[in-house]
Scaffold this motif. Structure first.
Motif, PDB file in Angstrom:
ATOM      1  N   ALA A 263     -59.406 125.806  13.734  1.00 26.03           N
ATOM      2  CA  ALA A 263     -58.194 126.549  14.085  1.00 26.03           C
ATOM      3  C   ALA A 263     -58.570 128.026  14.212  1.00 26.03           C
ATOM      4  O   ALA A 263     -59.509 128.480  13.556  1.00 26.03           O
ATOM      5  CB  ALA A 263     -57.151 126.354  13.005  1.00 26.03           C
TER       6      ALA A 263
ATOM      7  N   ARG B 181     -49.410 127.425  17.103  1.00 28.92           N
ATOM      8  CA  ARG B 181     -49.889 126.129  17.605  1.00 28.92           C
ATOM      9  C   ARG B 181     -50.219 125.135  16.503  1.00 28.92           C
ATOM     10  O   ARG B 181     -50.830 124.106  16.758  1.00 28.92           O
ATOM     11  CB  ARG B 181     -51.152 126.342  18.458  1.00 28.92           C
ATOM     12  CG  ARG B 181     -50.890 127.071  19.753  1.00 28.92           C
ATOM     13  CD  ARG B 181     -52.145 127.091  20.587  1.00 28.92           C
ATOM     14  NE  ARG B 181     -52.070 128.039  21.671  1.00 28.92           N
ATOM     15  CZ  ARG B 181     -53.128 128.422  22.384  1.00 28.92           C
ATOM     16  NH1 ARG B 181     -54.328 127.939  22.101  1.00 28.92           N
ATOM     17  NH2 ARG B 181     -52.990 129.283  23.361  1.00 28.92           N
ATOM     18  N   ASP B 182     -49.906 125.476  15.258  1.00 23.34           N
ATOM     19  CA  ASP B 182     -50.176 124.487  14.215  1.00 23.34           C
ATOM     20  C   ASP B 182     -49.330 123.247  14.495  1.00 23.34           C
ATOM     21  O   ASP B 182     -48.120 123.356  14.752  1.00 23.34           O
ATOM     22  CB  ASP B 182     -49.843 125.051  12.838  1.00 23.34           C
ATOM     23  CG  ASP B 182     -50.295 124.124  11.732  1.00 23.34           C
ATOM     24  OD1 ASP B 182     -51.256 124.462  11.035  1.00 23.34           O
ATOM     25  OD2 ASP B 182     -49.710 123.021  11.583  1.00 23.34           O
TER      26      ASP B 182
ATOM     27  N   ARG C  52     -48.070 121.071  12.794  1.00 22.42           N
ATOM     28  CA  ARG C  52     -46.918 120.762  11.941  1.00 22.42           C
ATOM     29  C   ARG C  52     -45.649 121.462  12.411  1.00 22.42           C
ATOM     30  O   ARG C  52     -44.550 120.975  12.210  1.00 22.42           O
ATOM     31  CB  ARG C  52     -47.223 121.193  10.489  1.00 22.42           C
ATOM     32  CG  ARG C  52     -48.250 120.311   9.822  1.00 22.42           C
ATOM     33  CD  ARG C  52     -48.770 120.931   8.552  1.00 22.42           C
ATOM     34  NE  ARG C  52     -49.700 122.026   8.827  1.00 22.42           N
ATOM     35  CZ  ARG C  52     -50.325 122.724   7.898  1.00 22.42           C
ATOM     36  NH1 ARG C  52     -50.111 122.468   6.626  1.00 22.42           N
ATOM     37  NH2 ARG C  52     -51.181 123.673   8.219  1.00 22.42           N
TER      38      ARG C  52
ATOM     39  N   PHE D 167     -57.123 130.512  13.053  1.00 22.86           N
ATOM     40  CA  PHE D 167     -56.774 131.267  11.847  1.00 22.86           C
ATOM     41  C   PHE D 167     -57.038 130.399  10.627  1.00 22.86           C
ATOM     42  O   PHE D 167     -56.996 129.177  10.712  1.00 22.86           O
ATOM     43  CB  PHE D 167     -55.283 131.659  11.860  1.00 22.86           C
ATOM     44  CG  PHE D 167     -54.892 132.473  13.065  1.00 22.86           C
ATOM     45  CD1 PHE D 167     -55.091 133.843  13.096  1.00 22.86           C
ATOM     46  CD2 PHE D 167     -54.336 131.866  14.178  1.00 22.86           C
ATOM     47  CE1 PHE D 167     -54.737 134.589  14.212  1.00 22.86           C
ATOM     48  CE2 PHE D 167     -53.983 132.596  15.301  1.00 22.86           C
ATOM     49  CZ  PHE D 167     -54.189 133.971  15.323  1.00 22.86           C
TER      50      PHE D 167
ATOM     51  N   TYR E  21     -53.566 122.925  16.645  1.00 27.88           N
ATOM     52  CA  TYR E  21     -54.564 122.914  15.568  1.00 27.88           C
ATOM     53  C   TYR E  21     -53.841 122.692  14.246  1.00 27.88           C
ATOM     54  O   TYR E  21     -52.610 122.647  14.195  1.00 27.88           O
ATOM     55  CB  TYR E  21     -55.352 124.223  15.548  1.00 27.88           C
ATOM     56  CG  TYR E  21     -54.500 125.480  15.538  1.00 27.88           C
ATOM     57  CD1 TYR E  21     -53.777 125.850  14.408  1.00 27.88           C
ATOM     58  CD2 TYR E  21     -54.400 126.300  16.668  1.00 27.88           C
ATOM     59  CE1 TYR E  21     -52.987 126.987  14.407  1.00 27.88           C
ATOM     60  CE2 TYR E  21     -53.611 127.439  16.669  1.00 27.88           C
ATOM     61  CZ  TYR E  21     -52.901 127.778  15.524  1.00 27.88           C
ATOM     62  OH  TYR E  21     -52.119 128.891  15.512  1.00 27.88           O
ATOM     63  N   LEU E  22     -54.621 122.596  13.195  1.00 34.83           N
ATOM     64  CA  LEU E  22     -54.050 122.532  11.846  1.00 34.83           C
ATOM     65  C   LEU E  22     -54.759 123.583  11.006  1.00 34.83           C
ATOM     66  O   LEU E  22     -55.987 123.603  10.941  1.00 34.83           O
ATOM     67  CB  LEU E  22     -54.256 121.147  11.228  1.00 34.83           C
ATOM     68  CG  LEU E  22     -53.359 120.058  11.800  1.00 34.83           C
ATOM     69  CD1 LEU E  22     -53.850 118.693  11.375  1.00 34.83           C
ATOM     70  CD2 LEU E  22     -51.916 120.261  11.336  1.00 34.83           C
ATOM     71  N   ILE E  23     -53.995 124.409  10.394  1.00 26.68           N
ATOM     72  CA  ILE E  23     -54.606 125.512   9.641  1.00 26.68           C
ATOM     73  C   ILE E  23     -54.924 125.083   8.224  1.00 26.68           C
ATOM     74  O   ILE E  23     -54.080 124.550   7.518  1.00 26.68           O
ATOM     75  CB  ILE E  23     -53.670 126.734   9.656  1.00 26.68           C
ATOM     76  CG1 ILE E  23     -53.780 127.387  11.028  1.00 26.68           C
ATOM     77  CG2 ILE E  23     -54.027 127.715   8.552  1.00 26.68           C
ATOM     78  CD1 ILE E  23     -53.055 128.652  11.190  1.00 26.68           C
ATOM     79  N   ASP E  24     -56.156 125.322   7.869  1.00 25.97           N
ATOM     80  CA  ASP E  24     -56.595 125.240   6.488  1.00 25.97           C
ATOM     81  C   ASP E  24     -56.050 124.009   5.760  1.00 25.97           C
ATOM     82  O   ASP E  24     -55.295 124.125   4.815  1.00 25.97           O
ATOM     83  CB  ASP E  24     -56.146 126.521   5.763  1.00 25.97           C
ATOM     84  CG  ASP E  24     -57.070 126.812   4.599  1.00 25.97           C
ATOM     85  OD1 ASP E  24     -57.660 125.860   4.092  1.00 25.97           O
ATOM     86  OD2 ASP E  24     -57.207 127.965   4.224  1.00 25.97           O
TER      87      ASP E  24
ATOM     88  N   LEU F 159     -55.664 123.032   1.745  1.00 24.14           N
ATOM     89  CA  LEU F 159     -54.641 123.542   0.838  1.00 24.14           C
ATOM     90  C   LEU F 159     -53.387 122.668   0.830  1.00 24.14           C
ATOM     91  O   LEU F 159     -52.664 122.653  -0.135  1.00 24.14           O
ATOM     92  CB  LEU F 159     -54.249 124.968   1.239  1.00 24.14           C
ATOM     93  CG  LEU F 159     -55.271 126.039   0.880  1.00 24.14           C
ATOM     94  CD1 LEU F 159     -54.810 127.390   1.366  1.00 24.14           C
ATOM     95  CD2 LEU F 159     -55.497 126.085  -0.627  1.00 24.14           C
ATOM     96  N   ARG F 160     -53.181 121.914   1.878  1.00 23.69           N
ATOM     97  CA  ARG F 160     -51.927 121.173   1.930  1.00 23.69           C
ATOM     98  C   ARG F 160     -52.096 119.674   2.206  1.00 23.69           C
ATOM     99  O   ARG F 160     -51.140 118.961   2.304  1.00 23.69           O
ATOM    100  CB  ARG F 160     -51.007 121.800   2.975  1.00 23.69           C
ATOM    101  CG  ARG F 160     -50.413 123.070   2.418  1.00 23.69           C
ATOM    102  CD  ARG F 160     -49.699 123.884   3.418  1.00 23.69           C
ATOM    103  NE  ARG F 160     -49.179 125.086   2.801  1.00 23.69           N
ATOM    104  CZ  ARG F 160     -49.890 126.184   2.570  1.00 23.69           C
ATOM    105  NH1 ARG F 160     -51.143 126.238   2.911  1.00 23.69           N
ATOM    106  NH2 ARG F 160     -49.345 127.221   1.982  1.00 23.69           N
TER     107      ARG F 160
END
Lengths: 600, 427
Positions: free
Chosen positions: B98, B372-373, B375, B100, A90-93, A96-97
């Motif tokens: 996601a 699991r992000d 990046r 979180f 996943y990619l969080i938030d 913001l970035r």
């Protein structure tokens, strides 16, 4: 400056626009911005606030390239491939970035004149400071914001379209000044890019302007605009979709129609093929052989020096009857080779088979010239004509109006004018028109030989469209004597402008191109044509290659030598424009408030 | 280019060293062979991962990371250090793409993340005990506990079960701490290099931020990650931390435990011997792509410690439990340390290895979900976010020095050179 105007010039970007990003790098022509990860299309206009050197400036930035920028990630492809490879990734938030890296051109800047309290537009010779704030105009405030800051870059009487902002249009009108129309206009675009619609919008704008002038409401009392509009697909009058120019004509009451459109506006080679509703305003186009001059043919066909010498010799001997003289010759004349003689006869032979060009009968040329000198718009259906006929008609009209204006320019009195016009025009044509024209050209109420004549700049600006321009405005034909070469160079003096319409720019003569002081470029797909278009633009638009390719139908880039910035324009659909404006053609006085009408 | 590289003499010397290394490695290889079966059968475990969009409780996760530079400005023997730190705070997101999401404005309202990253300065001269005095002052200024005895006590409490420092008198001499340590965390005979000094200030600055998170009732994280390990460097022949940051770390860990915060210190670059061999073993034992962990037991655990790190006194660290883990086949295994006291209370079940294993799996299941992000797939995302926020780049440092120069002019201090020494000669 009065208080009201000063108040109108108040700009507060924090209220009128939305903070969108920061300047990252660049120079005085192009910048890289880092902006919010938002829905941003190329072609959008962004504003950059600068206070460098203590001067308040707002820079205009045109978005030409948008790419995703992921902070802290050197290789976005690694992230993308991880998302593909691991379905639980996943990619969080992201907001913001995730950012947009936006590249584009600085169009210029508006600087606050502290003494006058107004914003003045200046070409880009500076760059905003490090990390300057970038704003995106809000739709509801864009008109005032852009109008105030951009002002003179948009001014004029001839509406072209609205300032494009990405893939939409801001409610900011982009106009062309009438005074610059005789500095010629080039319209370039590939098939389907919207050239016909643009022409219809321009024709409507000419008519609207003439309406305003006749109502006495046009700004700064600009002259009327006449237009001789070649319509190769016979679509201007009836329109490409629902409405056409004829609907404007029908929307007018009788007196207004008579005043603005005269007793005809539609010309065709075959009147029987004209729809009934248009027939009332149509004329069958006829031009006598006598009204053709050798120069007219030299402008549209290739003649060898021997052929020109032969034609000039016949013209010198028999004058206006030169075409019938040559066509009726049976024997090869003395001093001319049979080859040259036959070649000239072959080139003129199309006149024998033409319904349009006739040896005898009634000509409409005088009516056309009279209409153009009266500030009227004519639509010429050339769909039933051969290309040669179309080019010759355009050439004869252009040359005739040019000769008249030339005669006028070099005359002090009506007496002088008559003499000069007689020398320049075919005898029969002069006889038919001179009495009608005298009243138009005389300055003052009386019209005797001692009366002073008007300057061409006081007369209507005459716009001649040259369709399929590469056929007659190519370097080969331009080497010889060409009416268009003369008009392109000197038309401004005589208030005559060309509207050169072409799918190709690269094949047009460079002299002609260099005289196109206004250029409206629609979508072009071909790399060579895009390059030519960029090279020929009156202002620097290098770097706009992608813009040309990504333009949608009806999107254009307007460049002009008298303006500092290229303007992205969204040309409205003629149908929408007419729907919006159709009430204005009804009777009654102009609703526009004028200072003359204002109470003291 | 260094000209000797191409000479045969140079090559010969280098080869001799590498052969020595090989011989040493082969000796230790035997140790690994002795551990191999135990690692495979007892210590290595596959993680039963959460599904891609799991239903999980509502909780916060956080991380703290720090950075800095010991020479933001130098004047003669005076050094000005800069330290930075960043907190990342995330909350479970039941409806998001996601699991979180970052907590921004709420955290600011709660007094957290007011400025990201935060930075501070520390300076000392070469005069006498100036550096030690200033270190003491700075630690007490940064860390939110004023009473140094309260900072020192948790270590001994966790290690020996004492309830006050006075009870240390009942223990062997190695636990007797001088008064200077009780009063200032710093012993009189401590010698600090510039690098160690900087490291101490930087660590305490980070721990202070972590302590804020632990203390915050509104958004107290369930998991709090630190960068590095829970290693305590102990004084030679003594059994207490050599440096103040060791006491501060144990105070932090102790207070976190009391408040139900699980602290995990993660290092992706570590020196666990044979980590690569353990990773290879995991690929042989488990199906391809399995996410796994491996406990590295201490001598106090059932079965004792492993042979491969028998001579590494800091593996696992005092009062800590160490694991290797790997959540992505593209990554080398990372190390994570937990507080041993917390581990004994929450993970380890005496005499019941199966329940202990089940507890470990549950723990790593959550940590894996946090890693699991895309990046930084396989690495706990809060740490990655905090790391990115706090890292000082070369450009940042240049800008800071530029600002320092401007300020020096402003305050009319007659030093114009703030660059590192001898930079002007490029030596």
């Amino acid at each position: 400056m009065n208080a009201e105007t000063e108040k109108n010039q108040e700009i507060d970007l924090d209220k009128q626009a939305e903070l969108f990003g920061r300047v990252s790098s660049g120079d005085q022509t192009s910048l890289v911005l880092i902006c919010n990860d938002d829905d941003l299309a190329t072609g959008r206009l962004l504003l950059i606030r600068s206070t460098r050197g203590g001067e308040e400036r707002i820079f205009f930035f045109l978005v030409l390239r948008v790419s995703n920028y992921l902070k802290y990630v050197d290789k976005a492809e690694d992230v993308a491939s991880t998302l593909v490879a691991f379905e639980d990734a996943y990619l969080i938030d992201g907001s913001l970035r995730f950012f947009l890296e936006v590249e584009g051109h600085l169009l210029g800047y508006a600087q606050k004149n502290k003494q006058k309290g107004v914003w003045e537009f200046r070409p880009s010779k500076r760059t905003p400071e490090h990390f300057a704030h970038v704003y995106i105009p809000q739709k509801k405030t864009a008109e005032k914001l852009i109008g105030t800051l951009f002002g003179p870059q948009l001014d004029g009487e001839i509406y072209v379209g609205d300032l494009e902002d990405g893939d939409t249009a801001l409610p900011v009108r982009v106009n062309l000044p009438v005074k610059f129309l005789p500095m010629h206009l080039g319209i370039f675009g590939s098939t389907g890019a919207g050239k016909s619609n643009l022409m219809m919008v321009l024709i409507k704008s000419f008519i609207d302007h003439n309406l305003e002038v006749r109502r006495g409401a046009a700004r700064s009392r600009q002259p009327l605009v006449s237009a001789f509009c070649i319509d190769p697909h016979d679509e201007f009058a009836t329109g490409t979709d629902t409405y056409g120019i004829h609907d404007i004509v029908e929307a007018m009451d009788d007196s207004r129609r008579n005043e603005v459109m005269g007793d005809f506006y539609y010309l065709t080679s075959t009147i029987r093929a004209v729809p009934r509703e248009i027939k009332r305003y149509a004329r069958e186009l006829r031009i006598l052989w006598d009204e053709i001059q050798p120069e007219d043919l030299y402008s549209i066909m290739d003649f060898s020096p021997q052929m020109s010498w032969f034609i000039d010799d016949v013209y010198a001997r028999v004058g206006d009857r030169w075409v019938s003289e040559i066509l009726n010759m049976i024997e090869t004349p003395q001093g001319v080779t049979p080859g040259t003689f036959r070649a000239v006869q072959r080139r003129l032979a199309f006149l024998k088979n033409s319904d349009l060009f006739v040896d005898s009968g009634a000509s409409t040329l005088d009516d056309i010239i009279y209409a153009l000198e009266n500030g009227r718009v004519l639509i010429v259906n050339t769909s039933l004509m051969s290309s040669t006929e179309q080019f010759l008609v355009t050439t004869i009209v252009t040359r005739t109006i040019s000769d008249l204006r030339r005669a006028l320019k070099s005359s002090m009195t009506l007496g002088d004018f008559k003499k000069q016009a007689q020398e320049r025009l075919p005898h029969g044509l002069y006889q038919r028109i001179h009495e009608r024209m005298i009243a138009l050209y005389a300055r003052g109420r009386t019209a005797n030989d001692d009366s002073p004549v008007a300057s061409p700049t006081e007369l209507p600006a005459v716009m001649i469209t040259v369709e399929e321009a590469p056929s007659i405005l190519n370097p080969e034909l331009m080497k010889g004597r060409s009416v268009f070469k003369d008009v392109s160079r000197q038309g401004r003096k005589f208030n005559i402008g060309l509207i050169v319409i072409s799918q190709q720019v690269s094949v047009l003569d460079r002299v002609i191109l260099s005289q196109m002081n206004t250029q409206i470029s629609l979508r072009l797909n071909n790399k060579t044509e895009i390059k030519s278009c960029i090279d020929n633009a009156s202002i620097n638009i290098s770097g706009y290659e992608d813009k040309f390719r990504t333009m949608a139908r009806g999107e254009a880039l307007l460049t002009a030598s008298y303006r500092d910035v290229p303007l992205p324009v969204k040309i409205p659909k003629f149908d929408d424009l007419f729907e919006h404006d159709k009430r204005r053609y009804k009777g009654g006085t102009s609703k526009r408030r004028t200072t003359r009408h204002a109470l003291p | 280019m260094f000209p000797h590289v191409v000479t045969s003499k140079f090559r010969k010397k280098l080869k001799a060293v590498l052969l020595d290394v090989k011989a040493d490695f082969e000796r230790r290889e035997k140790a690994f062979e002795r551990d191999e079966r135990r690692i495979k059968e007892e210590l290595l475990a596959a993680i039963d991962c959460h599904p891609p969009r799991p239903k999980i409780d509502d909780f916060y996760i956080a991380a703290v990371d720090g950075s800095g530079h010991p020479r933001v400005a130098t004047f003669d023997d005076i050094r000005v250090h800069i330290v930075t730190r960043a907190i990342s705070l995330l909350r479970t997101s039941p409806d998001g793409d996601a699991p979180f999401q970052e907590v921004g404005p709420q955290a600011r309202d709660a007094g957290l993340l007011t400025e990201q990253p935060e930075s501070d300065f520390f300076w000392h001269s070469g005069v006498g005990r100036d550096a030690l005095e200033k270190l003491k002052e700075t630690i007490l200024e940064f860390y939110p506990i004023d009473d140094t005895e309260k900072i020192v006590l948790p270590y001994f409490k966790d290690l020996l079960g004492v309830s006050s420092l006075d009870e240390l008198a009942d223990h062997s001499p190695e636990y007797q701490i001088p008064n200077s340590v009780r009063e200032s965390l710093i012993s009189d005979d401590m010698i600090l290099s510039e690098r160690t000094l900087h490291e101490q200030v930087m660590r305490v600055y980070e721990y202070a931020a972590a302590r804020q998170l632990v203390e915050n009732e509104e958004m107290r994280p369930r998991y709090l990650f630190l960068d590095g390990s829970l290693t305590l460097f102990l004084r030679r022949s003594r059994s207490y931390p050599s440096y103040p940051s060791g006491f501060v770390l144990r105070e932090l860990v102790s207070s976190a435990r009391k408040r139900g915060v699980i602290i995990g210190a993660v290092s992706k670059d570590h020196t666990i011997p044979f980590a690569h061999r353990i990773a290879t073993m995991a690929t042989e034992v488990f199906p391809r792509g399995t996410k796994w962990f491996c406990r590295l037991p201490s001598d106090d655990d059932p079965g004792h410690g492993l042979e491969i790190y028998k001579d590494r006194i800091y593996i696992p660290p005092t009062l800590a439990v160490t694991y290797l883990f790997c959540f992505s086949p593209d990554n080398r295994p990372s190390r994570i340390d937990f507080d041993r006291i917390w581990w004994l209370e929450n993970i380890f079940v005496n005499g019941d290895p199966e329940t202990t294993r089940a507890n470990e799996i549950t723990l790593f299941r959550d940590i894996e979900l946090m890693s699991r992000d895309a990046r930084w797939y396989g690495y706990p995302v809060p740490l990655a976010l905090a790391h990115n926020e706090c890292t000082l780049t070369r450009d940042n440092l240049r800008a800071i020095r530029h600002e320092a120069r401007a300020l020096l002019r402003e305050i009319e201090l007659d030093f114009t050179e703030v660059n590192p020494l001898r930079e002007d000669y490029n030596l």
